[in-house]
Design a protein around this motif. Structure first.
Motif, PDB file in Angstrom:
ATOM      1  N   UNK A  33      34.640 -15.513  34.775  1.00  0.00           N
ATOM      2  CA  UNK A  33      35.803 -16.354  35.093  1.00  0.00           C
ATOM      3  C   UNK A  33      36.885 -16.301  34.032  1.00  0.00           C
ATOM      4  N   UNK A  34      36.659 -15.540  32.956  1.00  0.00           N
ATOM      5  CA  UNK A  34      37.524 -15.738  31.789  1.00  0.00           C
ATOM      6  C   UNK A  34      38.993 -15.426  32.017  1.00  0.00           C
ATOM      7  N   UNK A  35      39.308 -14.544  32.950  1.00  0.00           N
ATOM      8  CA  UNK A  35      40.735 -14.284  33.161  1.00  0.00           C
ATOM      9  C   UNK A  35      41.169 -14.771  34.539  1.00  0.00           C
ATOM     10  N   UNK A  36      40.665 -15.913  34.968  1.00  0.00           N
ATOM     11  CA  UNK A  36      40.985 -16.322  36.330  1.00  0.00           C
ATOM     12  C   UNK A  36      42.460 -16.660  36.497  1.00  0.00           C
ATOM     13  N   UNK A  37      43.177 -16.888  35.384  1.00  0.00           N
ATOM     14  CA  UNK A  37      44.617 -17.106  35.508  1.00  0.00           C
ATOM     15  C   UNK A  37      45.343 -15.827  35.929  1.00  0.00           C
ATOM     16  N   UNK A  38      44.652 -14.686  35.835  1.00  0.00           N
ATOM     17  CA  UNK A  38      45.290 -13.415  36.207  1.00  0.00           C
ATOM     18  C   UNK A  38      44.912 -12.986  37.619  1.00  0.00           C
ATOM     19  N   UNK A  39      44.307 -13.925  38.345  1.00  0.00           N
ATOM     20  CA  UNK A  39      43.792 -13.591  39.676  1.00  0.00           C
ATOM     21  C   UNK A  39      44.734 -14.035  40.778  1.00  0.00           C
ATOM     22  N   UNK A  40      44.970 -13.162  41.756  1.00  0.00           N
ATOM     23  CA  UNK A  40      45.678 -13.608  42.954  1.00  0.00           C
ATOM     24  C   UNK A  40      44.815 -13.337  44.178  1.00  0.00           C
ATOM     25  N   UNK A  41      45.116 -14.060  45.238  1.00  0.00           N
ATOM     26  CA  UNK A  41      44.357 -13.930  46.480  1.00  0.00           C
ATOM     27  C   UNK A  41      45.321 -13.530  47.594  1.00  0.00           C
ATOM     28  N   UNK A  88      45.891  -7.278  44.134  1.00  0.00           N
ATOM     29  CA  UNK A  88      45.127  -7.908  43.052  1.00  0.00           C
ATOM     30  C   UNK A  88      45.323  -7.131  41.757  1.00  0.00           C
ATOM     31  N   UNK A  89      45.167  -5.808  41.859  1.00  0.00           N
ATOM     32  CA  UNK A  89      45.280  -4.978  40.655  1.00  0.00           C
ATOM     33  C   UNK A  89      46.711  -5.002  40.111  1.00  0.00           C
ATOM     34  N   UNK A  90      47.686  -4.974  41.014  1.00  0.00           N
ATOM     35  CA  UNK A  90      49.087  -5.015  40.587  1.00  0.00           C
ATOM     36  C   UNK A  90      49.397  -6.278  39.787  1.00  0.00           C
ATOM     37  N   UNK A  96      47.270  -8.264  38.352  1.00  0.00           N
ATOM     38  CA  UNK A  96      46.463  -8.256  37.139  1.00  0.00           C
ATOM     39  C   UNK A  96      47.149  -7.417  36.053  1.00  0.00           C
ATOM     40  N   UNK A  97      47.622  -6.233  36.471  1.00  0.00           N
ATOM     41  CA  UNK A  97      48.296  -5.332  35.523  1.00  0.00           C
ATOM     42  C   UNK A  97      49.529  -6.008  34.934  1.00  0.00           C
ATOM     43  N   UNK A  98      50.326  -6.640  35.782  1.00  0.00           N
ATOM     44  CA  UNK A  98      51.550  -7.235  35.257  1.00  0.00           C
ATOM     45  C   UNK A  98      51.213  -8.413  34.345  1.00  0.00           C
ATOM     46  N   UNK A  99      50.158  -9.156  34.688  1.00  0.00           N
ATOM     47  CA  UNK A  99      49.749 -10.264  33.822  1.00  0.00           C
ATOM     48  C   UNK A  99      49.362  -9.744  32.435  1.00  0.00           C
ATOM     49  N   UNK A 102      38.898  -6.949  38.916  1.00  0.00           N
ATOM     50  CA  UNK A 102      40.046  -6.048  38.880  1.00  0.00           C
ATOM     51  C   UNK A 102      39.541  -4.656  38.540  1.00  0.00           C
ATOM     52  N   UNK A 103      38.525  -4.266  39.265  1.00  0.00           N
ATOM     53  CA  UNK A 103      37.790  -3.044  38.950  1.00  0.00           C
ATOM     54  C   UNK A 103      38.645  -1.804  38.840  1.00  0.00           C
ATOM     55  N   UNK A 104      39.752  -1.775  39.566  1.00  0.00           N
ATOM     56  CA  UNK A 104      40.532  -0.548  39.527  1.00  0.00           C
ATOM     57  C   UNK A 104      41.611  -0.580  38.461  1.00  0.00           C
ATOM     58  N   UNK A 105      41.674  -1.659  37.732  1.00  0.00           N
ATOM     59  CA  UNK A 105      42.699  -1.693  36.690  1.00  0.00           C
ATOM     60  C   UNK A 105      42.270  -0.804  35.523  1.00  0.00           C
TER      61      UNK A 105
END
Ligand SMILES: [Zn+2]
Length: 697
Positions: free
Chosen positions: A407-415, A429-431, A433-436, A482-485
């Motif tokens: 859960x540590x980066x849940x602020x970087x998560x979108x649904x 999601x990856x996009x 995450x990357x920008x975050x 964010x496995x593909x990041x």
């Protein structure tokens, strides 16, 4: 209870059962049998008889406590235990039993202390119960987010009772594939060896130390390495081993201090980064929040009116704000995820935005619990639910603790709830995450880095090693979400991928300037870059906060002949900002004039309003009110319906202490916002107008 006569007595004395408590256990067994047959009063009476006859043996009071506890008489059970401890303050079964009480009550820290005391006071031959105690310790450590200590306890469990068929299953339950934990938390850590180059006196001491540590008792290992670090405080491997030994004991604060030294002393970047990766695991343990960058914030409400709460949930569900709601009635639990409220201008706009996580939600009995690593998000969801349920919730009670590893980066998560298919969803999601990570996280001061931001840490030896460890850890923890990041993009931006300067672009090969780090951008030969390359490099430098570098790209670009349609506003704007930051308003005006000329010659004057706005702001700042007014009037003429321009003129005039002129723009804006039926702007202009009136008094 049938106990082998020659087994260690369950009281913990270390004597064989036959020559210790066996005689009284015959009577005790009778009481428990009666209880299991439903004859509770008779059971209690029989137990009291045993107490009357053998009241000097703590074991009878201990067993009475157990019987009382089984009957739901917790307080009386505690009283009976007190009597046992009065006879023997180190009564092993007493510690065990009291630990079980706390464990059941959810008092995990207290339970753990008692279980550890029990381990110390049981005779070592009582391997059966000691193995069981280690399994209980593992459970407590696990719940306190200390996987290394849990694993160490399980290792002891197996060592004490190797033939137990359930050992493998227990271990699998914690550390198997299903656990979902990152490998940093589940892998077997081993002690480090001394480098071959070490001096002979350290080598001798090291061998002695390993012998002392080999007993399997965690205390021995920690003590041995403590001695070693005192004698040889410059040896990073000794500090690493001390850190590991402390983490196995569940002493995360001491582990952190030792690992800190290991990283500071170790000039091998790779090895030091690994040590810090371990430190990040340790930082997620119970009661480490003061030092940790990842904290779970939880607010708990008592629910006074469940119907109203569920009505609110239904509304959220209709708005697609609740995800994965799951009820487990037998546990009285309801869990799910609340998404952040997305405020789009239109329905289409709303649909194009993927909402972030608002809070994890749990309803347990009469309590509503909301949590997230981002406190503001929890607060927003909590405020919303409280308002919607008007009085159904008590005041919130805030708590903080360690989040789960995943859960540590849940602020970087979108649904991406409106995504057309899974592919699009995972792309979004990856996009995000990357920008975050690349635009926000790199500028965020981290406690792990002594409150330095990652972007500034890469150039500093010790911080650089830690930063590498941090990223390794984050990549491990977020592999699922964010496995593909590609974390190498982040590493590259931060200048962590070796010294690899940007390869000179082969002809026809596109160079990705957006992925470059500050040193890479700085090493670019600006003269040889194409215009669009300079534009991209300029943007990257801006995102990395490399202001000087961005200015260099901007100046180079402006010195070149502009093509038709070239918009140089972003570059000019940056140069103006930089000049103003240094208080050089002349320079700012010069850049502005150059920008205006370029805009009208090559860009059809599309930025006229924006340039006029900057001009007005600069003149206002210089106290040149007439020139400022003229510029602002031109700005409004160029974009009569853009309310933000009117607002900026009013604000500039307020700052220049020109209340009448500020009022003029505020009233103009007010009129426009009423025409446009824009409530938010209306309120904003009203505030500006009243500030202007106040100033003129
Ligand atoms: Zn005994």
């Amino acid at each position: 209870m049938s106990i082998d006569l020659y087994a260690p007595c369950p009281c913990g004395s270390g004597k064989k059962f036959k020559w210790c408590c066996q005689p009284i256990h015959v009577l005790i067994d009778k009481a428990f049998r009666l209880d299991s047959e439903g004859q509770h009063d008779a059971a209690l009476k029989s137990m009291e008889e045993v107490c009357a006859q053998h009241g000097d043996n703590p074991e009878v009071w201990g067993r009475k406590a157990l019987l009382l506890y089984q009957m739901g008489k917790a307080e009386e059970a505690e009283d009976a235990l007190e009597k046992a401890f009065a006879l023997n303050p180190k009564y092993p079964f007493g510690f065990y039993l009291r630990g079980r009480f706390r464990h059941v009550e959810g008092e995990i820290r207290g339970a753990l202390l008692l279980f550890r005391k029990a381990v110390e006071s049981y005779d070592p031959i009582a391997t059966g119960i000691l193995a069981q105690l280690q399994s209980l310790i593992a459970d407590c450590e696990w719940r306190l987010n200390r996987p290394l200590a849990a694993r160490a306890a399980l290792r002891m469990m197996v060592r004490l009772d190797p033939a137990n068929p359930s050992n493998a299953e227990i271990q699998e339950g914690y550390f198997g594939k299903e656990s979902g934990l990152p490998s940093a938390a589940t892998k077997e850590y081993t002690l480090r060896a001394l480098p071959d180059s070490a001096a002979p006196d350290i080598k001798t001491a090291w061998t002695d130390c390993l012998e002392k540590a080999a007993t399997g008792a965690l205390n021995d290992a920690a003590k041995a390495f403590e001695e070693l670090t005192t004698r040889f405080p410059q040896e990073p491997a000794a500090w690493y081993n001390l850190g590991l030994a402390k983490a196995w004991q569940g002493d995360n604060a001491a582990a952190l201090t030792a690992l800190q030294s290991a990283v500071e002393l170790d000039t091998d970047e790779e090895r030091a980064a690994e040590a810090w990766n371990l430190a990040e695991v340790v930082l997620l343990g119970d009661r480490m929040q003061d030092h940790a960058d990842h904290v779970r914030h939880t607010v708990i409400f008592q629910v006074r009116d469940m119907d109203r709460l569920f009505n609110c949930f239904r509304g959220m569900e209709e708005g697609r704000r609740l995800l994965g709601m799951k009820a487990s009635p037998e546990e009285g639990l309801l869990t799910g995820i609340v998404l952040e409220k997305v405020q789009g201008l239109t329905l289409e706009h709303t649909a194009s935005k993927a909402p972030r996580l608002g809070a994890y939600l749990t309803v347990a009995g009469p309590f509503l619990r909301l949590s997230n690593t981002d406190r503001a998000s929890v607060q927003a969801v909590a405020d919303e639910i409280r308002t919607a349920t008007a009085g159904a919730l008590s005041e919130g009670n805030w708590q903080s603790g360690p989040p789960n590893f995943v859960e540590i980066l849940s602020e970087a998560l979108v649904f991406p709830i409106y995504a057309a298919d899974e592919q699009e969803a995972s792309r979004k999601v990856v996009e995000y995450f990357a920008s975050y990570m690349e635009e926000h996280w790199i500028h965020k001061p981290l406690k792990s880095l002594g409150n330095v931001a990652p972007i500034d840490a890469a150039g500093h030896g010790v911080l650089r090693r830690k930063l590498r460890g941090i990223i390794q850890f984050l990549a491990d923890c977020t592999a699922r979400l964010a496995g593909q990041y590609d974390y190498d993009k982040l590493r590259r931006k931060l200048g962590l991928l070796g010294g690899a300067a940007a390869a000179p672009a082969a002809p026809g090969l596109a160079v990705d300037y957006s992925a470059m780090s500050t040193p890479e951008l700085a090493s670019l030969q600006v003269e040889s870059l194409p215009d669009n390359g300079l534009e991209q490099a300029f943007q990257s430098a801006l995102k990395l906060d490399a202001s000087e570098l961005a200015a260099k790209f901007a100046r180079t670009l402006l010195s070149r002949p502009a093509a038709a349609g070239a918009d140089r506003f972003p570059q000019v704007s940056h140069l103006i900002r930089q000049a103003l930051a240094e208080g050089k308003t002349d320079e700012a005006l010069a850049a502005l004039a150059e920008g205006e000329t370029l805009d009208s010659a090559h860009n059809e004057g599309k930025r006229a309003a924006e340039y006029a706005q900057r001009r007005g702001q600069i003149h206002a700042k210089r106290g040149e009110i007439d020139q400022a007014m003229a510029a602002f009037e031109r700005m409004i003429a160029a974009a009569p319906n853009e309310l933000r321009f009117q607002g900026s003129a009013a604000e500039a005039m307020l700052s220049a202490k020109q209340p009448d002129k500020a009022l003029h723009f505020a009233e103009g804006g007010l009129k426009k916002s009423r025409q446009q039926n824009n409530r938010d702007s209306e309120q904003y202009f009203q505030e500006l107008a009243s500030a202007a009136r106040k100033q003129s008094v």
